[in-house]
Design a protein around this motif. Structure first.
Motif, PDB file in Angstrom:
ATOM      1  N   ARG A 161       0.748  -0.909   0.092  1.00 44.87           N
ATOM      2  CA  ARG A 161       0.195   0.050  -0.348  1.00 44.87           C
ATOM      3  C   ARG A 161       0.994   1.406   0.111  1.00 44.87           C
ATOM      4  N   THR A 162       2.375   1.377   0.113  1.00 42.33           N
ATOM      5  CA  THR A 162       3.378   2.045   0.087  1.00 42.33           C
ATOM      6  C   THR A 162       3.037   2.871  -1.305  1.00 42.33           C
ATOM      7  N   GLU A 163       2.794   4.272  -2.024  1.00 45.22           N
ATOM      8  CA  GLU A 163       2.881   4.474  -2.336  1.00 45.22           C
ATOM      9  C   GLU A 163       4.654   4.840  -2.983  1.00 45.22           C
ATOM     10  N   SER A 164       4.881   4.707  -4.827  1.00 45.19           N
ATOM     11  CA  SER A 164       6.115   4.633  -5.608  1.00 45.19           C
ATOM     12  C   SER A 164       6.357   5.707  -5.009  1.00 45.19           C
ATOM     13  N   GLY A 165       8.240   5.426  -5.160  1.00 53.81           N
ATOM     14  CA  GLY A 165       8.941   6.676  -4.296  1.00 53.81           C
ATOM     15  C   GLY A 165       9.884   6.085  -2.645  1.00 53.81           C
ATOM     16  N   PHE A 166       8.256   5.949  -1.967  1.00 57.99           N
ATOM     17  CA  PHE A 166       8.501   6.172  -0.770  1.00 57.99           C
ATOM     18  C   PHE A 166       9.586   4.234  -0.151  1.00 57.99           C
ATOM     19  N   ILE A 167       9.878   4.222   1.122  1.00 55.24           N
ATOM     20  CA  ILE A 167       9.997   3.416   1.379  1.00 55.24           C
ATOM     21  C   ILE A 167       9.276   3.106   2.807  1.00 55.24           C
ATOM     22  N   ALA A 168       9.066   1.175   2.788  1.00 56.35           N
ATOM     23  CA  ALA A 168       8.139   1.540   4.123  1.00 56.35           C
ATOM     24  C   ALA A 168       8.825   0.759   4.851  1.00 56.35           C
ATOM     25  N   LEU A 169       8.356   1.662   6.384  1.00 60.54           N
ATOM     26  CA  LEU A 169       9.019   1.293   7.177  1.00 60.54           C
ATOM     27  C   LEU A 169       8.371   0.399   9.074  1.00 60.54           C
ATOM     28  N   ASP A 170       8.646   0.057   9.704  1.00 64.00           N
ATOM     29  CA  ASP A 170       8.652  -0.997  10.467  1.00 64.00           C
ATOM     30  C   ASP A 170       7.957   0.531  11.023  1.00 64.00           C
ATOM     31  N   ALA A 171       6.050  -0.245  11.439  1.00 62.21           N
ATOM     32  CA  ALA A 171       5.226   0.647  12.754  1.00 62.21           C
ATOM     33  C   ALA A 171       5.144   0.076  13.957  1.00 62.21           C
ATOM     34  N   PHE A 172       6.293   0.887  14.839  1.00 66.10           N
ATOM     35  CA  PHE A 172       5.341   0.189  16.064  1.00 66.10           C
ATOM     36  C   PHE A 172       4.748   1.716  16.550  1.00 66.10           C
ATOM     37  N   PHE A 173       3.063   1.115  16.683  1.00 67.58           N
ATOM     38  CA  PHE A 173       2.264   2.448  17.307  1.00 67.58           C
ATOM     39  C   PHE A 173       2.251   2.451  19.348  1.00 67.58           C
ATOM     40  N   ASN A 174       2.449   1.509  19.307  1.00 77.04           N
ATOM     41  CA  ASN A 174       2.090   1.446  20.674  1.00 77.04           C
ATOM     42  C   ASN A 174       2.494   2.262  21.730  1.00 77.04           C
TER      43      ASN A 174
END
Length: 338
Positions: A161-174
């Motif tokens: 779902r990450t847009e082109s040109g972006f690097i997906a990151l591990d997301a720690f929300f808590n």
């Protein structure tokens, strides 16, 4: 000595103590033996699963194509720069917003810290955190996507779902950094075997420890609501729609429906208490101070109310207290006018 009852004792005491800027102690009591840990353990797990926080989920860096790249004039490799970004704790200022895309531009020479990312859209919870150092002839332009969420989501699950040109990151929300609980014995009605839950919660500052605890409670109620169809007893403390659906009928019945002894019934009559709802509105102090109602009668009334699910001094009806009082007054007025 334990009494024979048909429902467990309803805890009535609840306190919150501040232990620092992002740390709090939450106490609740008295619970019957076994009930404290039964509630405390899932609540602790939910604190780690359902507390709402914020995290960067993707980054786009001008002139960089992947996370193992490097950028001329920046001290850190891109992989280390991304780690520093993932360690940042943000908070979207607009509470209704679930996603923000924000661009930043820095010219060297300079050291970039968390405070340099704060603006009118986001707040930086850890402003002193180091991010990167760039040289005199270097310009660093990047865009962050910051989202609201719960738990942890790996970058692999975000890539599609990450847009082109972006690097997906591990997301720690808590936002909960630590949550521990202990069970203590507490004296109740001369019985030392009742229990007290003591929670100590520390957050990273995105939300308060109390708000994190509220998230866990709401999540517990929501998950348990799937069983509402097989029981008439469901959580009644969250949301106006639930309050409107509550049946006040049982509370508008005469106290005679409780099947009390003559002595207890006469005591309530002398105190002008006619309806079960009037008893449900009373605190333990109120009922213990009724004139002409002795200790045995108080115990009988208290046990009867507990058995029908409306314990004296409980918080079962707090959310629709005003509506109940209004209904009782209407019935009494109609009765007086006849």
């Amino acid at each position: 000595m334990r009494k024979v009852v048909t429902t467990a004792h309803m805890p009535t005491e609840f306190t919150i103590e501040s232990l620092g800027e992002n740390k709090a102690r939450i106490n609740a009591w008295p619970f019957e033996i076994g009930f404290a840990i039964t509630l405390a353990h899932p609540l602790q797990r939910l604190l780690c699963l359902s507390a709402i926080g914020y995290a960067a989920t993707a980054i786009k860096i001008d002139g960089v194509s992947h996370e193992f790249d490097s950028k001329r004039g920046m001290l850190e490799d891109i992989s280390l720069f991304i780690i520093n970004i993932k360690n940042m704790r943000f908070k979207i200022k607009n509470e209704d917003s679930k996603r923000e895309e924000i661009s930043f531009s820095f010219k060297g020479p300079r050291e970039i810290k968390g405070s340099d990312l704060a603006n009118n859209v986001i707040e930086v919870v850890n402003p002193d955190n180091y991010i990167a150092t760039i040289n005199e002839d270097t310009e660093l332009d990047f865009t962050l996507i910051i989202e609201k969420g719960i738990g942890y989501v790996a970058s692999e699950e975000l890539r599609e779902r990450t847009e082109s040109g972006f690097i997906a990151l591990d997301a720690f929300f808590n936002p909960v950094r630590n949550s521990i609980y202990r069970i203590e014995n507490v004296l109740h009605e001369d019985n030392p075997d009742y229990e007290k839950i003591v929670f100590e919660i520390t957050t990273d500052g995105q939300i308060s420890p109390v708000d994190a605890f509220k998230n866990a409670l709401e999540s517990m109620y929501q998950q348990m609501s799937v069983f509402n169809k097989i029981t008439t007893t469901s959580p009644k403390t969250f949301g106006e729609e639930q309050v409107e659906e509550i049946d006040l009928g049982p509370l508008l019945k005469s106290v005679k429906e409780l099947g009390l002894s003559v002595r207890s019934s006469n005591g309530l009559e002398n105190a002008n208490i006619e309806y079960i709802g009037e008893l449900a509105l009373m605190s333990e102090h109120d009922i213990n101070n009724l004139k002409n109602v002795g200790k045995k009668s108080v115990d009988e009334i208290t046990n009867a109310m507990r058995e029908i699910g409306y314990p004296i001094g409980g918080s079962v009806i707090d959310s629709y207290k005003d509506k109940l009082i209004e209904k009782i007054n209407e019935i009494k007025l109609t009765k007086d006018n006849k």
